[in-house]
Every structure is written in C-alpha cells, then in structure tokens.
Write a protein that holds these residues in place. Structure first.
Motif, PDB file in Angstrom:
ATOM      1  N   THR A  42      35.600  56.447  47.499  1.00  0.00           N
ATOM      2  CA  THR A  42      36.081  57.419  48.488  1.00  0.00           C
ATOM      3  C   THR A  42      35.660  58.841  48.125  1.00  0.00           C
ATOM      4  OG1 THR A  42      38.211  57.736  47.375  1.00  0.00           O
ATOM      5  CG2 THR A  42      38.091  56.024  49.082  1.00  0.00           C
ATOM      6  N   GLN A  43      35.428  59.089  46.844  1.00  0.00           N
ATOM      7  CA  GLN A  43      35.027  60.421  46.408  1.00  0.00           C
ATOM      8  C   GLN A  43      33.515  60.638  46.486  1.00  0.00           C
ATOM      9  OE1 GLN A  43      37.381  62.868  45.461  1.00  0.00           O
ATOM     10  NE2 GLN A  43      38.626  61.308  46.452  1.00  0.00           N
ATOM     11  N   MET A  44      32.751  59.568  46.692  1.00  0.00           N
ATOM     12  CA  MET A  44      31.295  59.677  46.716  1.00  0.00           C
ATOM     13  C   MET A  44      30.779  60.337  47.985  1.00  0.00           C
ATOM     14  SD  MET A  44      30.118  56.065  44.999  1.00  0.00           S
ATOM     15  CE  MET A  44      28.802  55.925  46.133  1.00  0.00           C
ATOM     16  N   PHE A  45      31.496  60.201  49.065  1.00  0.00           N
ATOM     17  CA  PHE A  45      31.032  60.710  50.347  1.00  0.00           C
ATOM     18  C   PHE A  45      31.841  61.928  50.753  1.00  0.00           C
ATOM     19  CE2 PHE A  45      30.387  56.104  50.305  1.00  0.00           C
ATOM     20  CZ  PHE A  45      29.003  56.068  50.430  1.00  0.00           C
ATOM     21  N   PRO A  46      31.201  62.920  51.337  1.00  0.00           N
ATOM     22  CA  PRO A  46      31.963  64.084  51.799  1.00  0.00           C
ATOM     23  C   PRO A  46      32.885  63.698  52.954  1.00  0.00           C
ATOM     24  CG  PRO A  46      29.666  64.250  52.467  1.00  0.00           C
ATOM     25  CD  PRO A  46      29.781  63.041  51.589  1.00  0.00           C
ATOM     26  N   THR A  47      33.946  64.437  53.093  1.00  0.00           N
ATOM     27  CA  THR A  47      34.925  64.162  54.145  1.00  0.00           C
ATOM     28  C   THR A  47      34.293  64.251  55.526  1.00  0.00           C
ATOM     29  OG1 THR A  47      36.561  65.146  52.683  1.00  0.00           O
ATOM     30  CG2 THR A  47      37.235  64.758  54.929  1.00  0.00           C
ATOM     31  N   VAL A  48      33.329  65.120  55.666  1.00  0.00           N
ATOM     32  CA  VAL A  48      32.664  65.313  56.956  1.00  0.00           C
ATOM     33  C   VAL A  48      31.980  64.034  57.416  1.00  0.00           C
ATOM     34  CG1 VAL A  48      30.908  66.680  58.135  1.00  0.00           C
ATOM     35  CG2 VAL A  48      32.318  67.731  56.408  1.00  0.00           C
ATOM     36  N   ALA A  49      31.504  63.231  56.473  1.00  0.00           N
ATOM     37  CA  ALA A  49      30.826  61.982  56.837  1.00  0.00           C
ATOM     38  C   ALA A  49      31.767  61.002  57.523  1.00  0.00           C
ATOM     39  CB  ALA A  49      30.222  61.336  55.592  1.00  0.00           C
ATOM     40  N   SER A  50      33.048  61.163  57.303  1.00  0.00           N
ATOM     41  CA  SER A  50      34.018  60.260  57.924  1.00  0.00           C
ATOM     42  C   SER A  50      34.705  60.880  59.138  1.00  0.00           C
ATOM     43  CB  SER A  50      35.072  59.847  56.896  1.00  0.00           C
ATOM     44  OG  SER A  50      35.795  60.986  56.474  1.00  0.00           O
ATOM     45  N   ALA A  51      34.214  62.006  59.625  1.00  0.00           N
ATOM     46  CA  ALA A  51      34.879  62.698  60.737  1.00  0.00           C
ATOM     47  C   ALA A  51      34.887  61.857  62.011  1.00  0.00           C
ATOM     48  CB  ALA A  51      34.209  64.049  60.989  1.00  0.00           C
ATOM     49  N   ILE A  52      33.773  61.240  62.350  1.00  0.00           N
ATOM     50  CA  ILE A  52      33.709  60.453  63.591  1.00  0.00           C
ATOM     51  C   ILE A  52      34.576  59.192  63.499  1.00  0.00           C
ATOM     52  CG2 ILE A  52      32.184  59.142  65.113  1.00  0.00           C
ATOM     53  CD1 ILE A  52      30.059  61.295  64.529  1.00  0.00           C
ATOM     54  N   PRO A  53      34.491  58.406  62.417  1.00  0.00           N
ATOM     55  CA  PRO A  53      35.406  57.261  62.320  1.00  0.00           C
ATOM     56  C   PRO A  53      36.879  57.680  62.320  1.00  0.00           C
ATOM     57  CG  PRO A  53      33.644  57.031  60.734  1.00  0.00           C
ATOM     58  CD  PRO A  53      33.505  58.382  61.336  1.00  0.00           C
ATOM     59  N   PHE A  63      46.182  70.960  47.093  1.00  0.00           N
ATOM     60  CA  PHE A  63      46.674  71.909  48.088  1.00  0.00           C
ATOM     61  C   PHE A  63      45.537  72.765  48.630  1.00  0.00           C
ATOM     62  CE2 PHE A  63      48.100  76.243  49.015  1.00  0.00           C
ATOM     63  CZ  PHE A  63      48.928  75.981  50.098  1.00  0.00           C
ATOM     64  N   MET A  64      44.720  73.294  47.731  1.00  0.00           N
ATOM     65  CA  MET A  64      43.647  74.186  48.176  1.00  0.00           C
ATOM     66  C   MET A  64      42.602  73.462  49.011  1.00  0.00           C
ATOM     67  SD  MET A  64      43.166  76.784  44.985  1.00  0.00           S
ATOM     68  CE  MET A  64      41.656  77.390  45.637  1.00  0.00           C
ATOM     69  N   SER A  65      42.309  72.214  48.686  1.00  0.00           N
ATOM     70  CA  SER A  65      41.315  71.494  49.487  1.00  0.00           C
ATOM     71  C   SER A  65      41.826  71.228  50.893  1.00  0.00           C
ATOM     72  CB  SER A  65      40.910  70.189  48.801  1.00  0.00           C
ATOM     73  OG  SER A  65      41.983  69.279  48.797  1.00  0.00           O
ATOM     74  N   ALA A  66      43.102  70.919  51.035  1.00  0.00           N
ATOM     75  CA  ALA A  66      43.663  70.698  52.373  1.00  0.00           C
ATOM     76  C   ALA A  66      43.892  72.012  53.101  1.00  0.00           C
ATOM     77  CB  ALA A  66      44.969  69.921  52.277  1.00  0.00           C
ATOM     78  N   TYR A  67      44.332  73.030  52.380  1.00  0.00           N
ATOM     79  CA  TYR A  67      44.662  74.317  52.984  1.00  0.00           C
ATOM     80  C   TYR A  67      43.416  75.033  53.513  1.00  0.00           C
ATOM     81  CZ  TYR A  67      47.021  78.839  53.441  1.00  0.00           C
ATOM     82  OH  TYR A  67      47.544  80.008  53.919  1.00  0.00           O
ATOM     83  N   ASN A  68      42.315  74.908  52.801  1.00  0.00           N
ATOM     84  CA  ASN A  68      41.091  75.611  53.182  1.00  0.00           C
ATOM     85  C   ASN A  68      40.147  74.776  54.033  1.00  0.00           C
ATOM     86  OD1 ASN A  68      41.749  77.975  51.805  1.00  0.00           O
ATOM     87  ND2 ASN A  68      40.988  77.135  49.894  1.00  0.00           N
ATOM     88  N   GLU A  69      40.478  73.518  54.286  1.00  0.00           N
ATOM     89  CA  GLU A  69      39.582  72.637  55.028  1.00  0.00           C
ATOM     90  C   GLU A  69      39.472  73.099  56.481  1.00  0.00           C
ATOM     91  OE1 GLU A  69      37.685  69.743  57.082  1.00  0.00           O
ATOM     92  OE2 GLU A  69      39.778  70.103  57.518  1.00  0.00           O
ATOM     93  N   PHE A  70      38.246  73.153  56.965  1.00  0.00           N
ATOM     94  CA  PHE A  70      38.006  73.673  58.304  1.00  0.00           C
ATOM     95  C   PHE A  70      37.456  72.605  59.261  1.00  0.00           C
ATOM     96  CE2 PHE A  70      34.908  75.397  61.321  1.00  0.00           C
ATOM     97  CZ  PHE A  70      35.734  76.197  62.079  1.00  0.00           C
ATOM     98  N   ILE A  71      36.480  71.841  58.822  1.00  0.00           N
ATOM     99  CA  ILE A  71      35.718  70.987  59.732  1.00  0.00           C
ATOM    100  C   ILE A  71      36.582  69.893  60.359  1.00  0.00           C
ATOM    101  CG2 ILE A  71      33.780  69.373  59.894  1.00  0.00           C
ATOM    102  CD1 ILE A  71      32.365  71.160  57.835  1.00  0.00           C
TER     103      ILE A  71
END
Length: 170
Positions: free
Chosen positions: A7-18, A97-105
């Motif tokens: 789950t850490q190998m892929f960026p979160t953006v790669a899972s945006a559509i699913p 906290f910072m990863s969720a708080y600053n997440e934009f996409i």
C-alpha cells in the motif's frame, strides 16, 4: 506485512479513480466519512509499519524487569513499553496528521460541495485561472498552518523526552 508495504509503494493519487468509484457505490462521495476512510487507508499502514519497528527496538528486558517486579503483562506494556515508545508514537501521529491535513488532490477530487472542502482546497480557491488574490492566499496559509504548529509544539515535549531517556545499560 507485505500487504502493508504494497500500500505504501503507490502514491495515493494512483488510487483516486478506484476510490472515487468505490465511494460513489457506497454513497460516501462528497462526505467527510468517505474522505476520512481514504486518509485512514493510507495512514494506518504507514503507522503500523513505523510503530512496529519502534516497538521491536524496545528491549524485552524492560518488560521482563517490570513483570519480575510484580507487574502484569498489560501493566508492563502500559507503564514501561508505551512510555519508551512515546517518541515514535508522537512522530507517527505528527506525520499521519500532516499527511491528511495537507492533502489536496484526493479532497479536491472526492468533494464537490463547498461546505465539505478541506482547508487546502479552500486556499486553492484564491488562485484562479486569470487572477490571484495573493494577500488572501498568504493570510489563509498562515491561519491554516496554526494547527500544525500547535500540534508540533505539543509533540515536541515527547520528542525531547525520547532523546534524553535511556532504559537498559549495556
């Protein structure tokens, strides 16, 4: 553990559509609950991976010494192991906290109602295609950074305590 690493190998953006399709099917699109579930799906594996290494680094001798002194296994965990892991817990909580708080996409993709927008998405509204309200953007960025600074100030005490504590000589 391999699944957590995957789950850490892929960026979160790669899972945006699913994620968008899944949240739409669950009727959680455009809701805070759906967004929290998405953030948890990335933060929890990271936290488990980080804290596992931190707890493994704590010597078993500390826990055994507490049990020799009459503590139960749970009391030894609560009074000895948990305080020894406090710096790792503080750092992990701060990063999660910072990863969720600053997440934009993901927030910009999954939320379309203005009352549901996160602070980074709201800040983006000050920057348009043909104009920008830089003074409002800068003021908003300062206000948005206050909770992060406050959390770091609170966590700083635990981080410094971890640097100065020692458990087993040896």
């Amino acid at each position: 553990m391999a699944t957590l690493l995957a789950t850490q190998m892929f960026p979160t953006v790669a899972s945006a559509i699913p994620l968008y399709i899944m949240l739409d099917m669950l009727h959680l699109l455009n809701s805070r609950t759906g967004l929290v579930l998405c953030y948890a799906s990335t933060s929890v594996p990271f936290a488990i991976f980080q804290l596992r290494a931190a707890f493994e680094a704590i010597p078993v001798d500390l826990e055994e010494a507490a049990m020799v002194d009459g503590a139960t296994r749970f009391e030894a965990f609560l009074r000895v192991v948990l305080p020894a892991a406090r710096p790792a817990i503080a750092v992990t909580a701060l990063f999660a906290f910072m990863s969720a708080y600053n997440e934009f996409i993901l927030a910009a993709t999954l939320l379309s109602r203005e009352e549901m927008f996160t602070l980074p998405v709201m800040l983006q509204r000050y920057i348009g295609e043909y104009s920008a309200q830089w003074e409002r953007f800068a003021a908003g960025a300062l206000v948005v950074s206050i909770p992060v600074m406050a959390l770091f100030y609170v966590a700083q005490r635990h981080l410094v305590a971890g640097l100065t504590s020692g458990g087993v000589k040896g």
